[in-house]
Design a protein around this motif. Structure first.
Motif, mmCIF file in Angstrom:
data_model
loop_
_atom_site.group_PDB
_atom_site.id
_atom_site.type_symbol
_atom_site.label_atom_id
_atom_site.label_comp_id
_atom_site.label_asym_id
_atom_site.label_seq_id
_atom_site.Cartn_x
_atom_site.Cartn_y
_atom_site.Cartn_z
ATOM 1 N N ASN A 31 -4.270 67.057 26.210
ATOM 2 C CA ASN A 31 -2.828 66.900 26.379
ATOM 3 C C ASN A 31 -2.127 67.333 25.107
ATOM 4 O O ASN A 31 -2.766 67.490 24.056
ATOM 5 C CB ASN A 31 -2.457 65.441 26.737
ATOM 6 N N GLN A 33 1.512 66.512 22.859
ATOM 7 C CA GLN A 33 2.658 65.630 22.729
ATOM 8 C C GLN A 33 3.671 66.260 21.786
ATOM 9 O O GLN A 33 3.307 67.002 20.875
ATOM 10 C CB GLN A 33 2.218 64.266 22.191
ATOM 11 N N TYR A 35 7.102 65.289 19.317
ATOM 12 C CA TYR A 35 7.832 64.237 18.633
ATOM 13 C C TYR A 35 9.033 64.844 17.907
ATOM 14 O O TYR A 35 9.012 66.005 17.496
ATOM 15 C CB TYR A 35 6.938 63.537 17.585
ATOM 16 N N PRO A 43 8.857 59.713 13.108
ATOM 17 C CA PRO A 43 8.675 60.489 14.345
ATOM 18 C C PRO A 43 8.803 59.605 15.576
ATOM 19 O O PRO A 43 8.275 58.486 15.625
ATOM 20 C CB PRO A 43 7.260 61.048 14.205
ATOM 21 N N PHE A 45 8.373 59.712 19.811
ATOM 22 C CA PHE A 45 7.755 60.431 20.921
ATOM 23 C C PHE A 45 8.818 60.974 21.868
ATOM 24 O O PHE A 45 9.779 60.287 22.226
ATOM 25 C CB PHE A 45 6.822 59.463 21.652
ATOM 26 N N GLN A 48 4.841 64.026 26.815
ATOM 27 C CA GLN A 48 3.444 64.416 26.848
ATOM 28 C C GLN A 48 3.220 65.349 28.031
ATOM 29 O O GLN A 48 3.698 65.085 29.136
ATOM 30 C CB GLN A 48 2.539 63.183 26.975
ATOM 31 N N PHE A 88 7.649 67.978 15.957
ATOM 32 C CA PHE A 88 6.205 68.067 15.790
ATOM 33 C C PHE A 88 5.523 68.132 17.145
ATOM 34 O O PHE A 88 5.901 67.427 18.071
ATOM 35 C CB PHE A 88 5.660 66.823 15.075
ATOM 36 N N GLY A 98 -8.250 58.435 20.412
ATOM 37 C CA GLY A 98 -6.804 58.492 20.255
ATOM 38 C C GLY A 98 -6.308 59.214 19.039
ATOM 39 O O GLY A 98 -5.103 59.331 18.848
ATOM 40 N N LEU A 100 -4.736 61.664 16.723
ATOM 41 C CA LEU A 100 -3.843 62.783 16.959
ATOM 42 C C LEU A 100 -3.793 63.692 15.746
ATOM 43 O O LEU A 100 -3.699 63.227 14.611
ATOM 44 C CB LEU A 100 -2.429 62.288 17.258
ATOM 45 N N PHE A 102 -1.441 66.470 14.119
ATOM 46 C CA PHE A 102 -0.076 66.936 14.184
ATOM 47 C C PHE A 102 0.047 68.344 13.613
ATOM 48 O O PHE A 102 -0.624 68.702 12.640
ATOM 49 C CB PHE A 102 0.848 66.004 13.402
ATOM 50 N N GLY A 103 0.923 69.118 14.221
ATOM 51 C CA GLY A 103 1.315 70.372 13.619
ATOM 52 C C GLY A 103 2.170 70.090 12.397
ATOM 53 O O GLY A 103 2.552 68.944 12.141
ATOM 54 N N TYR B 34 -3.264 53.534 12.440
ATOM 55 C CA TYR B 34 -3.394 54.731 11.614
ATOM 56 C C TYR B 34 -2.408 54.687 10.457
ATOM 57 O O TYR B 34 -1.295 54.182 10.595
ATOM 58 C CB TYR B 34 -3.100 55.989 12.451
ATOM 59 N N TYR B 36 -0.555 57.504 8.087
ATOM 60 C CA TYR B 36 -0.274 58.909 7.825
ATOM 61 C C TYR B 36 0.569 59.003 6.556
ATOM 62 O O TYR B 36 1.322 58.098 6.223
ATOM 63 C CB TYR B 36 0.526 59.547 8.970
ATOM 64 N N LEU B 44 2.376 65.748 8.930
ATOM 65 C CA LEU B 44 1.748 64.431 8.854
ATOM 66 C C LEU B 44 0.255 64.575 8.567
ATOM 67 O O LEU B 44 -0.474 65.196 9.332
ATOM 68 C CB LEU B 44 1.957 63.688 10.169
ATOM 69 N N ILE B 94 -1.749 54.074 18.112
ATOM 70 C CA ILE B 94 -1.984 55.124 19.093
ATOM 71 C C ILE B 94 -3.014 54.635 20.095
ATOM 72 O O ILE B 94 -4.144 54.337 19.733
ATOM 73 C CB ILE B 94 -2.495 56.427 18.443
ATOM 74 N N GLY B 95 -2.612 54.532 21.348
ATOM 75 C CA GLY B 95 -3.553 54.205 22.394
ATOM 76 C C GLY B 95 -4.316 55.453 22.815
ATOM 77 O O GLY B 95 -3.864 56.569 22.572
ATOM 78 N N VAL B 96 -5.440 55.271 23.434
ATOM 79 C CA VAL B 96 -6.228 56.420 23.871
ATOM 80 C C VAL B 96 -5.497 57.120 25.017
ATOM 81 O O VAL B 96 -5.187 56.520 26.039
ATOM 82 C CB VAL B 96 -7.633 55.985 24.349
ATOM 83 N N GLY B 97 -5.175 58.397 24.797
ATOM 84 C CA GLY B 97 -4.482 59.162 25.823
ATOM 85 C C GLY B 97 -2.998 58.871 25.926
ATOM 86 O O GLY B 97 -2.333 59.368 26.832
ATOM 87 N N ALA B 100 1.925 58.052 20.193
ATOM 88 C CA ALA B 100 1.905 57.292 18.950
ATOM 89 C C ALA B 100 3.231 56.567 18.767
ATOM 90 O O ALA B 100 4.297 57.123 19.016
ATOM 91 C CB ALA B 100 1.667 58.225 17.766
ATOM 92 N N PHE B 102 5.312 54.828 15.815
ATOM 93 C CA PHE B 102 5.342 54.789 14.367
ATOM 94 C C PHE B 102 6.213 53.646 13.868
ATOM 95 O O PHE B 102 7.216 53.281 14.493
ATOM 96 C CB PHE B 102 5.903 56.097 13.802
#
Lengths: 112, 111
Positions: A31, A33, A35, A43, A45, A48, A88, A98, A100, A102-103, B34, B36, B44, B94-97, B100, B102
């Motif tokens: 997937n 996402q 932000y 950030p 969300f 997705q 992002f 989980g 992630l 990020f770009g 997490y 960052y 990030l 962050i949950g799986v799938g 996030a 923040f």
């Protein structure tokens, strides 16, 4: 290692112009996402995308997930000053739940 | 719904001083947490992640450490700050799938 690249790094537009940011992953993503980070903020969300070739819209924002699930784009039609911020993309790290990646983000400035 | 509290919002610390940033989560149990870091005008960078109490994984070697003393608490620390530690530190759940969430972030300036 797995990378998520985003271009351009900066984009300056006149209010009313369109804006597009592109995201490319070195690996296939389950997937993608997106932000938005307002100046001085954290950030938040936006959306997705999960399916190959998926297109989703949120008012003036159009999000697209590539057929190969390795690239994505965010297009804003007729930018407004409220669109200012850094956008992002992020994708889950392969086989690592989980986490992630990020770009680097695209910073959008809009001149009124 | 999930809420992430992060403090302080801003911090100015001299080089060589210790650091402790705290993050707490509400509305979920056993969260994956997490840390960052975002340098000025940059993306990030994942520093640490934790899947449970006492379980910490580091992404990059650095002058920082993390601890998870309680299920919903995640702490970022340093014994001696460097100038290069300046940045915007973000805690995330962050949950799986899933997406996030923040915290508000801590803007750290090392002088």
């Amino acid at each position: 290692g797995q990378q998520v690249m985003q271009i351009p790094q900066y984009q300056h537009v006149q209010e009313g112009e369109d804006f597009t940011t592109y995201c490319n992953s070195s690996t296939t993503l389950s997937n993608i996402q997106w932000y938005k980070q307002r100046p001085g903020g954290h950030p938040v969300f936006l959306i997705q995308l999960v399916k190959s070739g998926e297109v989703k819209k949120q008012k003036r924002l159009t999000f697209q997930f590539g057929e190969a699930k390795k690239n994505s784009s965010l297009h804003i039609t007729a930018t407004q000053t409220t669109d200012v911020g850094t956008y992002f993309c992020a994708g889950p790290r392969s086989n690592q739940g989980g986490k992630l990646i990020f770009g680097q983000g695209t910073e959008l400035s809009v001149k009124p | 719904s999930q809420t992430i509290h992060q403090w302080p919002a801003t911090l100015v610390q001299p080089v060589g001083s210790p650091l402790s940033l705290e993050c707490t989560v509400e509305g979920t149990s056993n969260p994956n947490l997490y840390w960052y870091r975002q340098a000025a005008g940059r993306g990030l960078q994942l520093l640490f992640y934790s899947v449970g109490i006492g379980q910490i994984s580091s992404e990059v070697p650095q002058n920082l450490s993390a601890s998870r003393p309680q299920d919903r608490q995640f702490i970022l620390s340093s014994k001696k700050l460097l100038l290069s530690d300046s940045g915007f530190y973000l805690c995330a759940w962050i949950g799986v799938g899933t997406e996030a969430f923040f915290g508000q972030g801590t803007r750290l300036t090392v002088v």
